[in-house]
Design an enzyme around this catalytic site. Structure first.
Site, PDB file in Angstrom:
ATOM      1  N   SER A 125       0.827  -1.199   0.000  1.00 20.35           N
ATOM      2  CA  SER A 125       0.000   0.000   0.000  1.00 20.35           C
ATOM      3  C   SER A 125       0.872   1.264   0.000  1.00 20.35           C
ATOM      4  O   SER A 125       1.679   1.455  -0.907  1.00 20.35           O
ATOM      5  CB  SER A 125      -0.944  -0.049   1.216  1.00 20.35           C
TER       6      SER A 125
ATOM      7  N   HIS B 116      -2.611  -1.088  -4.818  1.00 21.98           N
ATOM      8  CA  HIS B 116      -4.069  -1.120  -4.953  1.00 21.98           C
ATOM      9  C   HIS B 116      -4.594   0.310  -4.931  1.00 21.98           C
ATOM     10  O   HIS B 116      -3.884   1.243  -4.525  1.00 21.98           O
ATOM     11  CB  HIS B 116      -4.700  -1.939  -3.816  1.00 21.98           C
TER      12      HIS B 116
END
Length: 237
Positions: free
Chosen positions: A121, A144
């Site tokens: 992330s 993501h």
């Protein structure tokens, strides 16, 4: 009579205690003079990146208000010639993560990052913010789209704000690595890799092949590269 030692045992114990405390509280250790080569500041980014809100007491976290002063100190400290960043994080606060990444990227001293375990992330920008990056063979990176936590007002303005934040992250990664922003967005929006989620998990060699990370390697390679970069900087000063 034999000459007295300059360093008394109690002084050595005191120094070790101070170093242990620095590691516990800030994930930082000054290696100046220990290797006999160069002065290196070791920084760790472990667990969740904590921003303005404190994480659970049971969660390991890197506090950005601790790390930013350490980075500023490394920039101003004449004995610090390079910075090695060890990463094993599942992500966390986006703004705090980007703040740390921008600080690392703006250091004038050579910097090397090493992904151990994972850098997921917002850990992506942190991994690529160094001048050169490594990842161990079993290390992973997950990219993501930006997610929302807690209460979310489902209006177009909120969506646009999240989209802008996602663009900031993708742009930073593309500017500090070899992957293009277009390819990164493709990986972020892949719906086939993660169960019940959108995004992509890249293992060590895959992260290098996609251009996110410079090289697969471990701690010895990371130190060797940092020493090489420090020597090159010395020649140019």
């Amino acid at each position: 009579m034999p000459e007295e030692e300059n360093t008394r045992p109690e002084d050595s114990d005191s120094n070790e205690e101070q170093e242990d405390q620095a590691i516990r509280e800030n994930g930082s250790l000054k290696l100046t003079g220990k290797s006999g080569k160069h002065g290196i500041r070791l920084l760790t980014i472990i667990g969740e990146i904590e921003g303005h809100d404190a994480v659970s007491g049971n969660t390991k976290a890197t506090k950005y208000e601790h790390l930013l002063p350490r980075l500023a100190e490394a920039e101003e400290d004449e004995d610090t010639e390079g910075v090695l960043i060890l990463l094993n994080t599942l992500g966390g606060d986006v703004e705090a993560g980007l703040a740390i990444a921008e600080m690392i990227a703006s250091l004038s001293k050579p910097t090397v990052s090493l992904v151990l375990g994972g850098s997921h992330s917002i850990g992506g920008p942190l991994a690529v913010s160094a001048d050169y990056s490594f990842i161990v063979p079993t290390g992973t990176m997950i990219v993501h789209p930006v997610r929302s936590t807690g209460m979310f007002i489902g209006v177009i303005q909120s969506y646009r704000n999240m989209e802008k934040t996602q663009d900031r992250i993708a742009r930073f990664i593309a500017e500090h690595s070899k992957i293009t922003q277009e390819r990164l967005l493709e990986l972020m929006l892949d719906s086939t890799q993660l169960v019940k989620d959108v995004g992509t998990m890249l293992e060590g060699a895959d992260a290098v092949r996609e251009g996110l990370i410079d090289e697969v390697g471990g701690i010895s390679q990371a130190f060797a590269k940092l020493h090489e970069m420090i020597e090159e900087r010395r020649k140019n000063l």
